[in-house]
Design a protein around this motif. Sequence first.
Motif, PDB file in Angstrom:
ATOM      1  N   PRO A 146      30.758  -8.191  55.603  1.00 47.48           N
ATOM      2  CA  PRO A 146      29.772  -8.261  56.680  1.00 47.48           C
ATOM      3  C   PRO A 146      29.591  -9.680  57.213  1.00 47.48           C
ATOM      4  CG  PRO A 146      28.658  -8.073  54.557  1.00 47.48           C
ATOM      5  CD  PRO A 146      30.138  -8.101  54.275  1.00 47.48           C
ATOM      6  N   VAL A 147      29.485  -9.789  58.537  1.00 50.08           N
ATOM      7  CA  VAL A 147      29.221 -11.065  59.198  1.00 50.08           C
ATOM      8  C   VAL A 147      28.042 -10.854  60.143  1.00 50.08           C
ATOM      9  CG1 VAL A 147      30.141 -12.870  60.702  1.00 50.08           C
ATOM     10  CG2 VAL A 147      31.659 -11.738  59.075  1.00 50.08           C
ATOM     11  N   LEU A 148      27.079 -11.759  60.100  1.00 49.46           N
ATOM     12  CA  LEU A 148      25.888 -11.635  60.938  1.00 49.46           C
ATOM     13  C   LEU A 148      26.113 -12.329  62.276  1.00 49.46           C
ATOM     14  CD1 LEU A 148      22.958 -10.544  60.941  1.00 49.46           C
ATOM     15  CD2 LEU A 148      22.226 -12.817  60.184  1.00 49.46           C
ATOM     16  N   VAL A 149      25.856 -11.595  63.379  1.00 43.63           N
ATOM     17  CA  VAL A 149      26.036 -12.151  64.723  1.00 43.63           C
ATOM     18  C   VAL A 149      24.805 -11.805  65.573  1.00 43.63           C
ATOM     19  CG1 VAL A 149      28.542 -11.923  64.559  1.00 43.63           C
ATOM     20  CG2 VAL A 149      27.222 -10.101  65.654  1.00 43.63           C
ATOM     21  N   GLY A 150      24.748 -12.417  66.758  1.00 42.80           N
ATOM     22  CA  GLY A 150      23.638 -12.168  67.663  1.00 42.80           C
ATOM     23  C   GLY A 150      24.013 -11.196  68.775  1.00 42.80           C
ATOM     24  N   VAL A 151      23.028 -10.903  69.622  1.00 41.06           N
ATOM     25  CA  VAL A 151      23.212  -9.946  70.708  1.00 41.06           C
ATOM     26  C   VAL A 151      23.774 -10.632  71.950  1.00 41.06           C
ATOM     27  CG1 VAL A 151      22.052  -8.376  72.313  1.00 41.06           C
ATOM     28  CG2 VAL A 151      21.347  -8.442  69.911  1.00 41.06           C
ATOM     29  N   CYS A 152      24.895 -10.109  72.431  1.00 41.83           N
ATOM     30  CA  CYS A 152      25.458 -10.462  73.736  1.00 41.83           C
ATOM     31  C   CYS A 152      26.491  -9.391  74.017  1.00 41.83           C
ATOM     32  CB  CYS A 152      26.096 -11.861  73.741  1.00 41.83           C
ATOM     33  SG  CYS A 152      27.532 -12.018  72.667  1.00 41.83           S
ATOM     34  N   TYR A 153      27.016  -9.327  75.230  1.00 35.41           N
ATOM     35  CA  TYR A 153      27.983  -8.284  75.536  1.00 35.41           C
ATOM     36  C   TYR A 153      29.236  -8.464  74.679  1.00 35.41           C
ATOM     37  CZ  TYR A 153      31.315  -5.263  77.781  1.00 35.41           C
ATOM     38  OH  TYR A 153      32.253  -4.283  77.998  1.00 35.41           O
ATOM     39  N   GLY A 154      29.545  -7.452  73.863  1.00 37.47           N
ATOM     40  CA  GLY A 154      30.736  -7.496  73.026  1.00 37.47           C
ATOM     41  C   GLY A 154      30.557  -8.253  71.720  1.00 37.47           C
ATOM     42  N   PHE A 155      29.338  -8.814  71.498  1.00 40.82           N
ATOM     43  CA  PHE A 155      29.052  -9.586  70.282  1.00 40.82           C
ATOM     44  C   PHE A 155      30.069 -10.723  70.141  1.00 40.82           C
ATOM     45  CE2 PHE A 155      27.869  -5.028  69.290  1.00 40.82           C
ATOM     46  CZ  PHE A 155      26.642  -5.134  69.909  1.00 40.82           C
ATOM     47  N   VAL A 156      30.709 -10.880  68.982  1.00 37.51           N
ATOM     48  CA  VAL A 156      31.671 -11.984  68.836  1.00 37.51           C
ATOM     49  C   VAL A 156      33.102 -11.499  69.063  1.00 37.51           C
ATOM     50  CG1 VAL A 156      32.700 -13.633  67.218  1.00 37.51           C
ATOM     51  CG2 VAL A 156      30.218 -13.382  67.327  1.00 37.51           C
ATOM     52  N   GLY A 157      33.532 -10.535  68.266  1.00 34.80           N
ATOM     53  CA  GLY A 157      34.927 -10.106  68.317  1.00 34.80           C
ATOM     54  C   GLY A 157      35.337  -9.547  69.662  1.00 34.80           C
ATOM     55  N   ASN A 158      34.605  -8.563  70.174  1.00 38.72           N
ATOM     56  CA  ASN A 158      35.000  -7.927  71.432  1.00 38.72           C
ATOM     57  C   ASN A 158      34.772  -8.832  72.633  1.00 38.72           C
ATOM     58  OD1 ASN A 158      36.035  -5.617  70.334  1.00 38.72           O
ATOM     59  ND2 ASN A 158      34.216  -4.376  70.647  1.00 38.72           N
ATOM     60  N   ARG A 159      33.795  -9.746  72.528  1.00 36.63           N
ATOM     61  CA  ARG A 159      33.585 -10.697  73.624  1.00 36.63           C
ATOM     62  C   ARG A 159      34.814 -11.604  73.771  1.00 36.63           C
ATOM     63  NH1 ARG A 159      28.474 -14.926  74.264  1.00 36.63           N
ATOM     64  NH2 ARG A 159      29.583 -16.470  75.535  1.00 36.63           N
ATOM     65  N   MET A 160      35.339 -12.075  72.660  1.00 41.62           N
ATOM     66  CA  MET A 160      36.556 -12.898  72.693  1.00 41.62           C
ATOM     67  C   MET A 160      37.765 -12.061  73.100  1.00 41.62           C
ATOM     68  SD  MET A 160      35.761 -15.197  69.302  1.00 41.62           S
ATOM     69  CE  MET A 160      37.323 -16.076  69.267  1.00 41.62           C
ATOM     70  N   LEU A 161      37.825 -10.840  72.585  1.00 39.17           N
ATOM     71  CA  LEU A 161      38.930  -9.934  72.908  1.00 39.17           C
ATOM     72  C   LEU A 161      38.973  -9.648  74.408  1.00 39.17           C
ATOM     73  CD1 LEU A 161      41.138  -8.098  71.552  1.00 39.17           C
ATOM     74  CD2 LEU A 161      39.454  -6.258  71.684  1.00 39.17           C
ATOM     75  N   HIS A 162      37.795  -9.558  75.031  1.00 45.33           N
ATOM     76  CA  HIS A 162      37.709  -9.284  76.466  1.00 45.33           C
ATOM     77  C   HIS A 162      38.426 -10.367  77.274  1.00 45.33           C
ATOM     78  CE1 HIS A 162      36.165  -7.777  80.231  1.00 45.33           C
ATOM     79  NE2 HIS A 162      35.585  -8.927  80.494  1.00 45.33           N
ATOM     80  N   GLN A 163      38.275 -11.625  76.843  1.00 47.51           N
ATOM     81  CA  GLN A 163      38.945 -12.723  77.548  1.00 47.51           C
ATOM     82  C   GLN A 163      40.460 -12.589  77.432  1.00 47.51           C
ATOM     83  OE1 GLN A 163      36.946 -14.669  79.403  1.00 47.51           O
ATOM     84  NE2 GLN A 163      35.365 -13.341  78.545  1.00 47.51           N
ATOM     85  N   ARG A 164      40.922 -12.208  76.240  1.00 49.53           N
ATOM     86  CA  ARG A 164      42.357 -11.987  76.046  1.00 49.53           C
ATOM     87  C   ARG A 164      42.835 -10.829  76.914  1.00 49.53           C
ATOM     88  NH1 ARG A 164      44.786 -10.293  70.220  1.00 49.53           N
ATOM     89  NH2 ARG A 164      44.583  -8.178  71.052  1.00 49.53           N
ATOM     90  N   GLY A 165      42.015  -9.785  76.991  1.00 54.03           N
ATOM     91  CA  GLY A 165      42.375  -8.614  77.784  1.00 54.03           C
ATOM     92  C   GLY A 165      42.509  -8.916  79.263  1.00 54.03           C
TER      93      GLY A 165
END
Length: 367
Positions: A146-165
């Motif tokens: 488990p990794v604790l993250v905050g609220v934003c669109y896509g959180f951490v992983g998918n937010r970064m993945l979106h840029q790659r996409g």
Amino acid sequence: EVAPDALDRGLGIVRRNYEATASRGRITPADVEKRMALIQGTTDWTAIADADIVIEAVFEEMPIKKEVFAKLDAIAKPDAVLATNTSTLDVNEIASATRRPESVIGTHFFSPANVMRLLENVRGARSSKTTVATAMAVGRRIGKVPVLVGVCYGFVGNRMLHQRGLQAEKLILEGALPHQVDKVLTDFGFPMGPFAMGDLAGLDVGWRIRKGRGVKSPVADRICELGRFGQKTGAGYFRYDKGDRTPIPDPDVEKIITEVAAEQSIVRRHIGDEEIRERLLYPMVNEGAKILEEKIAIRASDIDVIWVYGYGWPVYRGGPMFWADAIGLRALRDRMLALKKQTGDAFWTPAPLLDRLADAGKGFLGG
């Protein structure tokens, strides 16, 4: 579940997954029966009245999520933790459908959840310390990381993945093809590239999210409109022989790509592997820098853990932020500035944190 047939189908998949594990000798047939006996299926909402933690996993549509949480709020006991498996949606808005936002948290399991170890726990603005601690403890107890993250669109992983996409789609319109883009990342050490990964996850998932946000992705949308949702339909960006998950390049998809490029007046050109690699990975690092500055992630190493355990980043490269430190932030930043000058696209503007660290000769992980 909402209907008996869907429930039976879901339990059948769980059983088949356990039986597949048993066939490889990792558990015994007796273990399969023991584990299945611990799972109780139901279509009766009142069955969750005594649950200590409830994890919702319905479609990625906010109205449905809020409807479910309003029902959970009315049925679950006062000290129950109400968790959402959303991969992109606003946990705070979901929590607003309840009278106990302090008990609501995101628990983003990665697909396939029986294999992937990462668990992104998303703390809402009003998530209590007890709720956060419970989600982290449950994650560890069930063998997740488990990794604790905050609220934003896509959180951490998918937010970064979106840029790659975004860059992956631009690359295929400008001249690359899905199999070439994917090969650059598998050569880098990923188990699969963005297009094969999309086919595995199901292209209809992203399509549904885009429609909900009023966003278009011309090539992906056109593929989905043909009913090509990936491996589960036998075709997506690639085609698949029955019973085989090997992606096969498809001339029909190449035709769609060239048609969309022509409609957008894009003159296709040869694109080399090094450019593909830089354009896929540098934006991820840049977004990671923004995530750190916004305190969505607590530390750079948390971002690396998310990418190693949730997205197949090659372990020996240490995660995107560690890798960026290794190649040098100044070199990475300067290449982004060169791409910005070359394309005129503000997309390539370095994040303020990346800029500062590059100027200071420092890295994300210190030093």
